[in-house]
Design an enzyme around this catalytic site. Sequence first.
Site, PDB file in Angstrom:
ATOM      1  N   HIS A   1      41.281  58.970 -23.398  1.00 20.67           N
ATOM      2  CA  HIS A   1      40.836  58.239 -22.190  1.00 20.67           C
ATOM      3  C   HIS A   1      39.841  57.727 -21.111  1.00 20.67           C
ATOM      4  O   HIS A   1      38.698  58.287 -21.143  1.00 20.67           O
ATOM      5  CB  HIS A   1      41.536  59.396 -21.167  1.00 20.67           C
ATOM      6  CG  HIS A   1      40.586  60.693 -21.100  1.00 20.67           C
ATOM      7  ND1 HIS A   1      40.132  61.612 -22.512  1.00 20.67           N
ATOM      8  CD2 HIS A   1      39.879  60.746 -20.374  1.00 20.67           C
ATOM      9  CE1 HIS A   1      39.948  62.255 -22.364  1.00 20.67           C
ATOM     10  NE2 HIS A   1      39.358  62.234 -21.235  1.00 20.67           N
ATOM     11  N   ASN A   2      40.283  56.691 -20.324  1.00 26.10           N
ATOM     12  CA  ASN A   2      39.051  55.949 -19.849  1.00 26.10           C
ATOM     13  C   ASN A   2      37.824  55.931 -20.233  1.00 26.10           C
ATOM     14  O   ASN A   2      37.143  54.993 -19.082  1.00 26.10           O
ATOM     15  CB  ASN A   2      38.186  57.615 -18.593  1.00 26.10           C
ATOM     16  CG  ASN A   2      39.090  57.815 -17.309  1.00 26.10           C
ATOM     17  OD1 ASN A   2      40.168  57.560 -17.905  1.00 26.10           O
ATOM     18  ND2 ASN A   2      38.802  59.236 -17.311  1.00 26.10           N
TER      19      ASN A   2
END
Length: 368
Positions: A264-265
């Site tokens: 994620h991210n």
Amino acid sequence: MTKGAERYRLSDIAEALHARLYGDGDLMISGAAEPAMAGPEDLALAMAPKYAEGLPKGSARAAILWEGADWQALGLDAALFVPRPRYALAGLTKRLDPGPAIADGIHPTAVVDPSAVIGPGAAIAPFVVIGPGVTIGRGARIASHVSVGEGATIGDDVLLHAGVRVGRNVRIGDRFIAQPNASIGGDGLSFVTPEKSGVERARETMGDQGELLRQSWTRIHSLGSVVIGDDVEVGANACIDAGTIRPTRVGTGTKIDDLCMVAHNVEVGEHCLMAGLTGIAGSTKVGDRCVFGGQSGVVDNIEVGDDVIVTAATKVLSNAPAGRVLMGYPAVKLETHVDMYKALRRLPRLLSELRGGKKAVPKSGENG
């Protein structure tokens, strides 16, 4: 042996590959093969002298050869010569690969929400599920058992192989290819404890957790989804997780192998390459044209500059400057790692020499 769906004149293949053709250009080619396994309609891939040794074992009439090869002495009716054979192989295999057989239109067993927009020329196979608000681009091909979550956007000429999962609100550019069972847009590993966790305290103190607490984990939901550029490819069983608030991003031209993990991210730049089992931990930023060898890994919340090469099984634990070639665990410059490894191999001999050369120290009073 690799067989295509059609037969091609050798002269047409030569033109497509910008190759020099010698001999009979009217030969019909339907596949490519290693020399020893080649049939009469196969183009044998004898790109170096060691491969040509297999030609007498097969029945190829034509081959791609290395510069300077005597094609007639090898018993061939025709030959192609290219400046960079492996690059030519990319063009050849593209021409001979028909891809998965997916009938035009929407198969009756597919479930397509009425609000979804399906572009012209799209082909949707059996048992596909397309959610509300989805947009599928023109010429897209979606194989069986694929699911596309609500609000997702998929570009033109995309190919999703069987079993691919595309999550909600994911945005994918043109000419994207996902191999079987790739997953795009699942929730990331975002969890938090009510109090400061042992992991947080250990990081702050470089190893001391402090008082051990009974802690439980609470999910931070992933709202950011995934944004993928054009001409990206993702391998079988690879995963790209949704961002927490902002999206996870994969830049144009990046190629991701089987069983890779982009957390994620993460932001991956353009034209990067990740070999199998590469893992990029959360919130890390990767520059353009980076290459990651198999089983390499990058920790969370760091930056990897442009044009970095990470060799196989290397673990990157801190920021990597642009253009660096890294090796080892923890990752260091390749030349530094080689020196360290050489020194490590010398240690047993050096210790043996030290033991053999040391002198006995007399006890107090013995020399009185």
